[in-house]
Design a protein around this motif. Structure first.
Motif, short mmCIF file in Angstrom:
data_model
loop_
_atom_site.label_atom_id
_atom_site.label_comp_id
_atom_site.label_asym_id
_atom_site.label_seq_id
_atom_site.Cartn_x
_atom_site.Cartn_y
_atom_site.Cartn_z
N MET A 55 -6.80 -15.74 -4.39
CA MET A 55 -5.80 -15.92 -5.44
C MET A 55 -6.45 -16.62 -6.62
SD MET A 55 -2.50 -17.03 -3.15
CE MET A 55 -3.22 -18.60 -2.64
N ASN A 56 -6.52 -15.93 -7.74
CA ASN A 56 -7.10 -16.47 -8.96
C ASN A 56 -6.03 -16.57 -10.04
OD1 ASN A 56 -9.66 -16.40 -7.71
ND2 ASN A 56 -10.05 -14.33 -8.45
N SER A 57 -6.33 -17.34 -11.07
CA SER A 57 -5.41 -17.51 -12.20
C SER A 57 -4.01 -17.84 -11.71
CB SER A 57 -5.38 -16.24 -13.06
OG SER A 57 -6.68 -15.92 -13.53
N LEU A 58 -3.94 -18.80 -10.83
CA LEU A 58 -2.65 -19.14 -10.22
C LEU A 58 -1.67 -19.70 -11.23
CD1 LEU A 58 -4.00 -20.51 -6.87
CD2 LEU A 58 -2.25 -18.75 -7.07
N LYS A 59 -0.40 -19.38 -11.01
CA LYS A 59 0.68 -19.82 -11.89
C LYS A 59 1.68 -20.64 -11.07
CE LYS A 59 0.42 -15.41 -14.38
NZ LYS A 59 1.18 -14.20 -14.82
N PRO A 60 2.44 -21.50 -11.71
CA PRO A 60 3.45 -22.27 -10.97
C PRO A 60 4.40 -21.37 -10.17
CG PRO A 60 3.14 -23.22 -13.13
CD PRO A 60 2.35 -21.94 -13.11
N GLU A 61 4.69 -20.19 -10.67
CA GLU A 61 5.61 -19.28 -9.96
C GLU A 61 4.98 -18.67 -8.71
OE1 GLU A 61 4.83 -19.23 -13.23
OE2 GLU A 61 4.71 -17.16 -13.99
#
Length: 120
Positions: A82-88
Motif C-alpha cells: 500500500m503506497n500513497s496512503l490516505k486517511p480514508e
C-alpha cells in the motif's frame, strides 16, 4: 485446521506506505483466489483487491494505482503493498482465501484482521 494470519498493519502518516502479509497454514490441498478486504470505522466491509492462483488481479477503484496485491504460492502467502496512503484507507484489513483442505471440501477462510491507521 486451516487458518489465515495477517501481519503488517500499523500507524502511518498520509503519503506513507505499508506492506501487509497473510499466511495460510494447516492441512491445505490447494488455494484458489486470495484477497484483501477492509472495514473502515462505522462502515461495511469492502473489497480491496483479489488475486487468482494464476496471478490475475482485481482492484477496487479507490486503490488502483496505489495498492499492489501479490502472492507466493510456494509459501501460501498473499501480500498487499500500500503506497500513497490516505486517511480514508484507515480500517481493519482482512485476508480472505478460498482454500481446499486435505480430505474435506473447499470454503472461504478469513483472517482475524489487522488495523491500518493513516493519519492526516
Amino acid at each position: 485446521q486451516v487458518q489465515l494470519v495477517e501481519s503488517g498493519g500499523g500507524l502511518v502518516q498520509a503519503g506513507g506506505s505499508l506492506r501487509l502479509s497473510c499466511a495460510a497454514s494447516g492441512s491445505i490441498f490447494r488455494i484458489n483466489d486470495m484477497g484483501w478486504y477492509r472495514q473502515p470505522p462505522g462502515k461495511e466491509r469492502e473489497l480491496v483487491a483479489t488475486i487468482t492462483s494464476g496471478g490475475s488481479t482485481n482492484y477496487a477503484d479507490s486503490v488502483k494505482g496505489r495498492f499492489t496485491i501479490s502472492r507466493d504460492n510456494a509459501k501460501n502467502t498473499v501480500f498487499l503493498q500500500m503506497n500513497s496512503l490516505k486517511p480514508e484507507d484507515t480500517g481493519v484489513y482482512y485476508c480472505n482465501a478460498y482454500i481446499i483442505p486435505l480430505l474435506t471440501r473447499g470454503m472461504d477462510y478469513w483472517g482475524k484482521g489487522t488495523l491500518v491507521t493513516v493519519s492526516s
